[in-house]
Every structure is written in structure tokens, then in C-alpha cells.
Write an enzyme that holds these catalytic residues in place. Sequence first.
Site, PDB file in Angstrom:
ATOM      1  N   THR A  43       4.637   6.451   5.368  1.00 48.11           N
ATOM      2  CA  THR A  43       4.709   6.646   6.811  1.00 48.11           C
ATOM      3  C   THR A  43       3.573   7.524   7.305  1.00 48.11           C
ATOM      4  OG1 THR A  43       7.097   6.657   6.472  1.00 48.11           O
ATOM      5  CG2 THR A  43       6.322   7.141   8.682  1.00 48.11           C
ATOM      6  N   THR A  44       3.219   8.545   6.522  1.00 52.26           N
ATOM      7  CA  THR A  44       2.116   9.432   6.893  1.00 52.26           C
ATOM      8  C   THR A  44       0.788   8.688   6.883  1.00 52.26           C
ATOM      9  OG1 THR A  44       3.352  11.278   5.961  1.00 52.26           O
ATOM     10  CG2 THR A  44       1.016  11.653   6.362  1.00 52.26           C
ATOM     11  N   TYR A 106      16.143   0.591  10.856  1.00 49.18           N
ATOM     12  CA  TYR A 106      16.637  -0.112  12.049  1.00 49.18           C
ATOM     13  C   TYR A 106      17.765  -1.093  11.732  1.00 49.18           C
ATOM     14  CZ  TYR A 106      16.833  -2.319  16.621  1.00 49.18           C
ATOM     15  OH  TYR A 106      17.269  -2.769  17.834  1.00 49.18           O
ATOM     16  N   TYR A 132      12.761   5.748  -1.331  1.00 43.74           N
ATOM     17  CA  TYR A 132      12.447   6.747  -0.310  1.00 43.74           C
ATOM     18  C   TYR A 132      13.639   6.811   0.638  1.00 43.74           C
ATOM     19  CZ  TYR A 132       9.738   9.022   3.473  1.00 43.74           C
ATOM     20  OH  TYR A 132       9.279   9.877   4.455  1.00 43.74           O
ATOM     21  N   ARG A 137      14.793   8.955   9.884  1.00 40.43           N
ATOM     22  CA  ARG A 137      13.913   7.939  10.462  1.00 40.43           C
ATOM     23  C   ARG A 137      14.445   6.522  10.265  1.00 40.43           C
ATOM     24  NH1 ARG A 137       7.497   9.343  10.002  1.00 40.43           N
ATOM     25  NH2 ARG A 137       7.610  11.447  10.861  1.00 40.43           N
ATOM     26  N   LYS A 160      12.234   9.749  -3.593  1.00 43.37           N
ATOM     27  CA  LYS A 160      11.649  10.717  -2.679  1.00 43.37           C
ATOM     28  C   LYS A 160      12.740  11.042  -1.675  1.00 43.37           C
ATOM     29  CE  LYS A 160       8.236  11.346   1.013  1.00 43.37           C
ATOM     30  NZ  LYS A 160       7.176  10.707   1.838  1.00 43.37           N
ATOM     31  N   ILE A 202       6.357  14.736  -2.650  1.00 44.57           N
ATOM     32  CA  ILE A 202       5.417  13.860  -1.938  1.00 44.57           C
ATOM     33  C   ILE A 202       5.240  14.493  -0.572  1.00 44.57           C
ATOM     34  CG2 ILE A 202       5.026  11.562  -1.002  1.00 44.57           C
ATOM     35  CD1 ILE A 202       6.610  10.437  -3.349  1.00 44.57           C
TER      36      ILE A 202
END
Length: 291
Positions: A43-44, A106, A132, A137, A160, A202
Site C-alpha cells: 500500500t505504501t 471492501y 497482510y 483499511r 504482517k 514491514i
Amino acid sequence: MLKGSMPALVTPFKDGAVDFDTLKRLVEWHVAEGSHGIVPVGTTGESPTLTHKEHEAVIACVVEAVAGRIPVIAGAGSNNTDEAMRFVQFAKTVGADAALVVTPYYNKPTQAGLYAHFKALHDCAEIPIVIYNIPGRSAVDMLPVTMGELAKLPRIIGVKDATGDLARVCAQRITCGPDFIQLSGEDATAHGFNAQGGIGCISVTANVAPKLCSELQEATLAGDYGKALTIQDRLMPLHQAIFAEPGLCGAKYAMARLGLCEEEMRLPLLPVTEPVRARLDDALRHAGLLN
């Protein structure tokens, strides 16, 4: 083994396009600064706004630039299982060491749906997979019992964990076993995460301060939590300032201040506001990274 400090690498842009020259320089810098692994296109890395072609090109570039010196965990997540399979298979094809797969966002699948999603990814390619889990989010939380079932599969090797709940580490040790790799996905609690049984992070902050993040991780893994806490005291204002607005925006501003890359990101994200810029400058000075 995956452990230590692994930056969730930003994707540098210049004039709207991926800046591959800067990307390669960032890889060299992270290796030199002591990062223990690297994670492109999470995402980063602005995965939501990269095209599939760009996503794959960034991973291929990073794998080639790293050249086997540290592990590469390739971002491969999607809320579309077929699409995630494509990314996992690509990561295997170009030689990444593992794939990082976020829980489907989502869609809000059930725990059975989460299991089926990750089982399909596990079966599609011979590459280790790191789950993850970031319910803030993705709007879905993989529970320890579900993770424990997935941990029985040979290529589901770790997590993660960005829940921020340090008790999760202990719960997951029970359901997944003590050899299941637990990596923090939350910089501010990474020190305590390792005390609970984690073995790495991470990290978004490691984009800006890779040497300090690496030293903190090495101290915790050596059992020297006093030294690690001293380092964390230097880093904590930076953790907080980076995440005052979306973390990758704060990281890119700080990196730009250090001359590492352009501040540019893609809409709908915007550069950080003036108050956050001032806060980041203060945090960089507190960490000893800016005069």
C-alpha cells in the site's frame, strides 16, 4: 528467514511516471543502510493507483536491483482472487522471495472466504506467502483461528500484522505455532511487538530512517530491549508525524527533505499540509536526520 527491518518501499514518481532510476538508487541505499529485506508495491508503494503493468515492472526492477542481497517480498494483494493469483505468479516468475497478500478489501468476506482466497493463492504458485492483516483499511479482520488453519499450508509462512493489538502476537503463536513468522505492520508498536514474539517489521518509517529501524530490530532480536527503547525514543516523533496524514505522503515529504526522491504521489492522495511538514521537520531533527 524473513526478519528484521523491511521498508514498505515507496514508489517514486517523476512527472506522473514511475521513476525507475530513483527506485534503483533507493534499493542501493536500503541495502547500504542495513535493511534486512524490502517490500515493493504494498500500500505504501501506491499499489491502488499503479496499473498492472507498472505494478509488475516495479517488482521486476526491485528484484533485479537487489540481486539476491536481501529478501524481496513482493506486494501481490487484490480483492479479486484471480487478479491476486496473477500477481503471486508474477512474483514467483521474476524471482521474488515471497509474496505479501492483503486480506481482500471492501468485499468483506467471511472467515471461510478468507481461507478460500488464501488457499487459492497458496495453490497457484510455489512461492511463500505472507498474510497482510490490516482491518482498519480492508474492513475485514482475519482472526487467529483462521490464520492458524492457513498456517497448516506449507507456503503460508507468516503475517504482517497491522492490527496494533499486541495481544494478537501471543494469540497467533498459539494458533499458528511459534515458528510462524510474525512481522509488525505498525511502526509505533514494533518494539513491543517483538517482545511479544514478533521477529521484524514491514515499516513505513524505514523509508526515511532505515539505519535506525534496522538497529532497533537488531537490538530486539538480540534481546537488548533497553538499547531498542533508546532508539525508539528517537524514532517515535517520526512515526507519529509520518502517520499524521496518509503515511506514504508523510514518508515522501520526509524523503524529499533528505534528497532521496521527489515528493510526488498520485491522486486521490495529496502532499502533506504545512502543519504536518513542520511536524515532520521537527521529527527528522529529533531523530538526528536533519540539521
